[in-house]
Design an enzyme around this catalytic site. Structure first.
Site, mmCIF file in Angstrom:
data_model
loop_
_atom_site.group_PDB
_atom_site.id
_atom_site.type_symbol
_atom_site.label_atom_id
_atom_site.label_comp_id
_atom_site.label_asym_id
_atom_site.label_seq_id
_atom_site.Cartn_x
_atom_site.Cartn_y
_atom_site.Cartn_z
ATOM 1 N N SER A 102 33.004 2.019 30.604
ATOM 2 C CA SER A 102 32.897 0.926 29.700
ATOM 3 C C SER A 102 34.037 0.105 29.624
ATOM 4 O O SER A 102 34.081 -0.709 29.163
ATOM 5 C CB SER A 102 32.097 1.323 28.714
ATOM 6 N N LYS A 129 34.023 -3.397 29.869
ATOM 7 C CA LYS A 129 33.498 -4.580 29.078
ATOM 8 C C LYS A 129 34.654 -5.489 28.456
ATOM 9 O O LYS A 129 34.391 -6.366 27.838
ATOM 10 C CB LYS A 129 32.819 -3.826 27.726
ATOM 11 N N SER A 134 29.513 -0.338 22.449
ATOM 12 C CA SER A 134 29.753 -0.202 23.948
ATOM 13 C C SER A 134 28.151 -0.275 24.442
ATOM 14 O O SER A 134 27.539 0.275 25.281
ATOM 15 C CB SER A 134 30.283 0.912 24.282
ATOM 16 N N LYS A 182 39.390 -0.031 24.248
ATOM 17 C CA LYS A 182 38.114 0.286 24.426
ATOM 18 C C LYS A 182 38.010 1.618 25.420
ATOM 19 O O LYS A 182 38.740 1.906 26.143
ATOM 20 C CB LYS A 182 37.458 -0.846 25.618
#
Length: 416
Positions: A71, A74, A126, A241
């Site tokens: 993720s 993202k 997320s 992140k």
């Protein structure tokens, strides 16, 4: 005689200083010679620490090994949505979005959300279904959106990155697997927080601790909490992140700002369950290494103004055959670099011995290059400080007429 010898020596020294490839560097002092120990025993299989201002790699462990990034993908999805979308637009969830696996917001086919709200869902919790809604809204399909992701990566120089999905779920197509490198991931984060025209909005979203929203019809009450624990771990943490998939393991990319210094850490394959905390340990270790060892220093080297011979050049007061020289200067007054104590910058001057007329004031005729190891870290132009015209047939005729026939004083001088 002594004055002539001294002038000759000084001229020779300046000439050698400005020869192409000439290197100027100060001898290291005993204080600087002390060894700086780099981070060891990191859990991540790939890790980097970079200077977010210049993009220079300060530390790397397998920094260019291609790996799935989960993720952390993202951050690219978010920055593209900010740059290409309107935050007040309504995005409709498709059946494909509703079918995404956990972690997800739980969108239903046909449900509408404001794009702004979806970005908080994307970056704080997320959510995988949110990423698909965003991608389809921006580009019409996840495939078309992935093309935009790869185009942006290429523009940023991330040549070891390939996006297939907007959410980072493990994927493979005829080209390869969804992957990046720690170095490329850090570069993408640098763009998101430093270089993008939407950097401020990106930071505002990723720094938000809690966020609530409903869909466009006012239905539902969605609550998002920021899962980036690094924001509370170290003073100055500004963004980050997390990510995890079975293939990627735990991944992380985060940034920390301390005054003028900003550092970015990127980690790939940093443990698998039950080692969720490894990424925080590695991030702290790398950020601490950066904070303790790297400071801005002005490494500017004064290069004396010099003259360069201009062939076939003329001025208002020059005579045929007279040797003409033009003044030059370096465009710059300081060179601030984030350096360790033991890092030594080399300065190279590159400038030709001669120029051909005409030469305009401000013409770039050389450069001063600052290098650290084999890496160029700064470059400054050497420019001309005056204008010299070209000696042409018409100029020669005019010179003879004006100075030989009309000007007795110059006529005498020429005849002499």
């Amino acid at each position: 005689m002594k004055k002539r010898i001294l002038c000759a020596v000084l001229s020779l020294a300046l000439f050698l200083c400005l020869l192409p490839g000439t290197v100027i560097k100060a001898a290291p002092t005993e204080e600087i010679k002390k060894k700086i120990e780099e981070p060891e025993n990191l859990y991540a299989q790939s890790a980097v620490l970079i200077d977010a201002d210049s993009g220079r790699i300060l530390f790397a462990k397998n920094g260019q090994e291609e790996r799935p990034m989960a993720s952390t993908t993202k951050i690219m999805t978010c920055i593209l949505a900010l740059e290409l979308g309107n935050m007040e637009e309504k995005a409709v969830a498709s059946a494909q979005a509703a079918a995404q696996p956990e972690v997800k917001l739980g969108v239903k086919e046909g449900q509408e959300f404001y794009l702004k709200d979806l970005l908080y869902s994307l970056m704080l919790e997320s959510h995988n279904d949110t990423a698909v809604v965003i991608a389809e809204h921006i580009s019409g399909s996840t495939e078309k959106f992935a093309e935009k992701m790869n185009e942006k990566a290429e523009k940023l120089g991330c040549n070891h990155t390939y996006f297939i999905t907007p959410n980072g779920l493990d994927a493979q197509d005829e080209i390869g697997i969804h992957h990046t490198t720690a170095e490329d991931l850090a570069v993408i984060m640098k763009y998101c927080i430093m270089d993008s025209p939407k950097a401020e909005e990106f930071l505002a979203i990723t720094q938000t601790k809690e966020y609530q929203f409903s869909d466009c019809s006012g239905n539902g009450n969605y609550h998002c909490s920021n899962h980036n624990a690094f924001l509370n771990m170290m003073d100055g943490a500004i963004s980050g992140k997390t990510g995890f998939t079975a293939d990627a393991g735990y991944c992380y990319v985060g940034a920390l700002s301390d005054g003028e210094r900003t550092f970015i850490v990127a980690l790939l394959a940093c443990g698998w369950p039950n080692n969720k905390g490894y990424k925080w340990s590695d991030t702290r270790k790398l950020m601490t290494y950066g904070l303790e060892n790297y400071q801005y220093r002005d490494v500017w080297k004064e290069i004396e103004e010099s003259k360069v011979v201009v062939e076939n050049g003329v001025t208002e007061d020059s005579f045929p055959g007279e040797k003409l020289e033009i003044e030059t200067r370096v465009k710059g007054k300081s060179c601030m670099l984030l350096l360790r104590e033991d890092e030594q910058v080399e300065v190279t001057c590159e400038m030709p011995d001669k120029l051909k007329a005409p030469v305009q004031k401000g013409n770039v005729v050389g450069k001063v290059i600052y290098t650290l190891g084999n890496e160029k870290v700064a470059e400054y132009e050497i420019v001309t400080d005056e204008t010299i015209a070209e000696r042409s047939f018409s100029w020669s005729c005019s010179f003879i007429f004006q100075n030989y026939f009309l000007n007795e004083d110059r006529k005498i001088k020429i005849n002499q």
